[in-house]
Design an enzyme around this catalytic site. Structure first.
Site, PDB file in Angstrom:
ATOM      1  N   GLU A  82       6.304  -1.511  -3.775  1.00  0.00           N
ATOM      2  CA  GLU A  82       5.044  -2.052  -3.260  1.00  0.00           C
ATOM      3  C   GLU A  82       3.991  -2.013  -4.364  1.00  0.00           C
ATOM      4  OE1 GLU A  82       4.274   0.136   0.578  1.00  0.00           O
ATOM      5  OE2 GLU A  82       6.288   0.822   0.125  1.00  0.00           O
ATOM      6  N   HIS A 139       6.025  -5.630   1.724  1.00  0.00           N
ATOM      7  CA  HIS A 139       6.801  -4.463   2.154  1.00  0.00           C
ATOM      8  C   HIS A 139       8.273  -4.793   2.385  1.00  0.00           C
ATOM      9  CE1 HIS A 139       7.347  -0.504   3.982  1.00  0.00           C
ATOM     10  NE2 HIS A 139       6.113  -0.221   3.621  1.00  0.00           N
ATOM     11  N   HIS A 177      -1.300   1.590   6.404  1.00  0.00           N
ATOM     12  CA  HIS A 177      -0.995   0.150   6.414  1.00  0.00           C
ATOM     13  C   HIS A 177      -1.864  -0.669   7.371  1.00  0.00           C
ATOM     14  CE1 HIS A 177       2.196   1.013   3.754  1.00  0.00           C
ATOM     15  NE2 HIS A 177       3.198   1.156   4.578  1.00  0.00           N
TER      16      HIS A 177
HETATM   17  C1  BGC Z   1       5.148   4.326   2.981  1.00  0.00           C
HETATM   18  C2  BGC Z   1       6.001   5.272   3.784  1.00  0.00           C
HETATM   19  C3  BGC Z   1       6.066   4.756   5.170  1.00  0.00           C
HETATM   20  C4  BGC Z   1       6.635   3.376   5.159  1.00  0.00           C
HETATM   21  C5  BGC Z   1       6.625   2.808   6.539  1.00  0.00           C
HETATM   22  C6  BGC Z   1       5.762   2.984   3.020  1.00  0.00           C
HETATM   23  O1  BGC Z   1       4.943   2.067   2.342  1.00  0.00           O
HETATM   24  O2  BGC Z   1       4.987   4.762   1.656  1.00  0.00           O
HETATM   25  O3  BGC Z   1       5.465   6.562   3.768  1.00  0.00           O
HETATM   26  O4  BGC Z   1       6.831   5.574   5.988  1.00  0.00           O
HETATM   27  O5  BGC Z   1       5.863   2.557   4.349  1.00  0.00           O
HETATM   28  O6  BGC Z   1       7.719   2.061   6.749  1.00  0.00           O
END
Ligand code: BGC
Length: 374
Positions: free
Chosen positions: A339, A200, A128
Site C-alpha cells: 500500500e 488495497h 481506513h
Molecule cells: C492494515 C492491517 C489491516 C488490514 C485490513 C491493512 O492495510 O495494515 O492492519 O488489518 O489493512 O485488511
C-alpha cells in the site's frame, strides 16, 4: 403511426455507425452493468486483463501470464458485489481505501485548533476511513478507450465519517501494453482535511487461493521503517532496518524472518508496517518502492510510486474463513498488500510528511503496478 421497423431502421443505422466508429476491438474497455453497479474490463495487447468495479473502486481481478505464458488471476477477491458486502470479514480486498488509508490514533486529530473525532472501527483507533470508507461507496465511472483507462470519482461530503470538507476525488486505472496498471489519484477540498488514498489489492503471484505468499521474494527500497506500538500506531521514530527482520533492501523470501523473536513482528502478527521509501532526495517523484518475485511461476510485480511510504501487510488477519472467487479458501498469509501511502497517523505526528490537503491545493499521487516474468 409509423411501424416499429421504420423507427428502428434509422436507429439501426446509427448503432451500426457507432459500432464501426468504435476503436479497435480488444482495446475498447468493456462495460457491464448489473443492479446499478458497473464492471469494467481493461485488456491489453498481451491478453492481460484487469476487472474493476465502481463499488469501492475495487480491482476485482488481475489476469497475467507466468513465465510459460499461462494466465492466472493473481488478485484476491470475488466475482460479484454481494460477496464483497456479505462476507463474514471484509479485509478491503482490492479497494481504494480513504479518506485516510491506515490508522489514526484514537480516531482524533486537530486542524487549526479544531478537534475532529472519527469512528473507532479498529479499537482503539480509526482504520481506513471509518465505518463506510471509500471502499464501501459507489463511485461514478467513466471510460477512456483511447488511453485504455477507467476513471472513478467520488464526492465525500463535509462531515462524512467525521472528516472536514467536501472532498472531490478520483482514481484513474490505466492498463498499458507494458503490463502495467497505472493509478492516478486526484483530490481537492473546500476545508483543510487529512487525506491518504491507497490501493488495497491482495496479491498472490502463484494465483489467488494458491496457498501462502511466504515463498515470494520481496525487495523493499527502504532503509528505514516506522515501528509501532501494540495498537499499530507509529512511535514517531524511523530507525534503520539493517540487522532486523524488516531489512528487505536485498530481496528475501517473505517467510524467512517472519517467525523471528521480535516485538514489532509480535505487534503486527507478522509484517504489517510502513517503510520509509528511499526517494534519493526526490520527494514526490516516481521511484521504485518494491519488487516481488515468485520463483515457481516466475511472475514479477514491481511497484513504483510518488508516495513517501509503503505499508507492507502480509495477510496476517486472513484465516481461511473467506472463500474467494474460484472457490478456494484464503488461508493465513494467502495474499500480501503493498500500500503506497503517507505514513500512518500522520495527522498526529509532527515529524512525518504532512497529509493535510488545503483548499486551493491539489492532491495528486501516482502508483504503478507493473507485471513481468523472470
Ligand atoms: C492494515 C492491517 C489491516 C488490514 C485490513 C491493512 O492495510 O495494515 O492492519 O488489518 O489493512 O485488511
Amino acid at each position: 403511426m409509423k411501424p416499429i421497423s421504420a423507427i428502428l431502421r434509422p436507429c439501426f443505422g446509427l448503432v451500426l455507425m457507432s459500432v464501426l466508429l468504435l476503436p479497435q476491438v480488444g482495446k475498447a474497455v468493456e462495460v457491464e452493468t448489473a443492479d446499478d453497479i458497473q464492471f469494467y474490463t481493461l485488456k491489453n495487447a498481451n491478453g492481460m486483463t484487469v476487472r474493476i468495479t465502481n463499488y469501492g473502486a475495487i480491482i476485482m481481478s488481475i489476469v497475467v501470464p507466468d513465465r510459460e505464458g499461462n494466465m492466472a488471476d493473481i488478485a484476491l477477491g470475488y466475482n460479484d458485489i454481494a460477496s464483497y458486502t456479505n462476507a463474514v470479514d471484509k479485509p478491503y480486498f482490492g479497494a481504494v481505501v480513504g479518506r485516510y488509508g491506515n490508522r489514526i490514533a484514537k480516531g482524533k486529530f486537530t486542524i487549526d485548533d479544531q478537534e475532529y473525532s472519527l469512528a473507532i472501527n479498529n479499537p482503539p483507533n480509526s482504520l481506513h476511513g471509518g465505518i463506510i470508507g471509500f471502499d464501501k461507496v459507489i463511485w461514478n465511472g467513466s471510460v477512456d478507450d483511447e488511453t485504455n483507462a477507467v476513471t472513478l470519482s467520488y464526492l465525500a461530503k463535509d462531515g462524512e465519517e467525521g472528516y472536514p470538507g467536501n472532498l472531490n476525488c478520483s482514481v484513474t486505472y490505466r492498463l498499458t501494453d507494458e503490463n502495467a496498471i497505472e493509478i492516478d489519484y486526484l483530490a481537492t477540498t473546500d476545508k483543510a482535511t487529512p487525506i491518504n488514498l491507497t490501493q488495497h489489492t491482495y496479491f498472490n503471484l502463484k494465483g489467488e487461493g494458491e496457498g501462502t505468499i511466504l515463498g515470494h521474494e520481496l525487495m523493499i527500497n527502504a532503509r528505514r521503517f516506522t515501528p509501532v506500538d501494540e495498537t499499530l500506531i507509529p512511535t514517531g521514530k524511523t530507525p534503520a532496518v539493517q540487522g532486523t527482520p524488516f531489512d528487505f533492501t536485498t530481496a528475501k523470501p517473505i517467510g524467512r524472518d517472519i517467525a523471528a523473536e521480535n516485538e514489532q513482528l509480535k505487534f503486527g502478527g507478522g509484517y504489517d508496517h510502513n517503510w520509509v521509501l528511499d526517494k534519493g532526495g526526490q520527494t514526490g517523484e516516481m521511484t521504485l518502492a518494491a519488487t516481488v518475485y515468485e520463483p515457481k511461476t516466475g511472475r514479477v510485480l514491481e511497484v513504483s510510486t510518488t508516495e513517501p511510504g509503503l505499508q507492507f501487510y502480509c495477510g496476517n488477519f486472513l484465516d481461511g474463513r473467506l472463500t474467494g472467487k474460484s472457490g478456494k479458501s484464503y488461508v493465513h498469509r494467502g495474499g500480501f498488500c503493498l500500500e503506497t501511502q503517507h505514513y500512518p497517523d500522520s495527522p498526529n505526528q509532527p515529524n512525518f510528511p504532512s497529509t493535510i490537503l488545503k483548499p486551493d491545493d491539489e492532491y495528486a499521487t501516482k502508483t504503478i503496478f507493473k507485471f513481468s516474468t523472470r
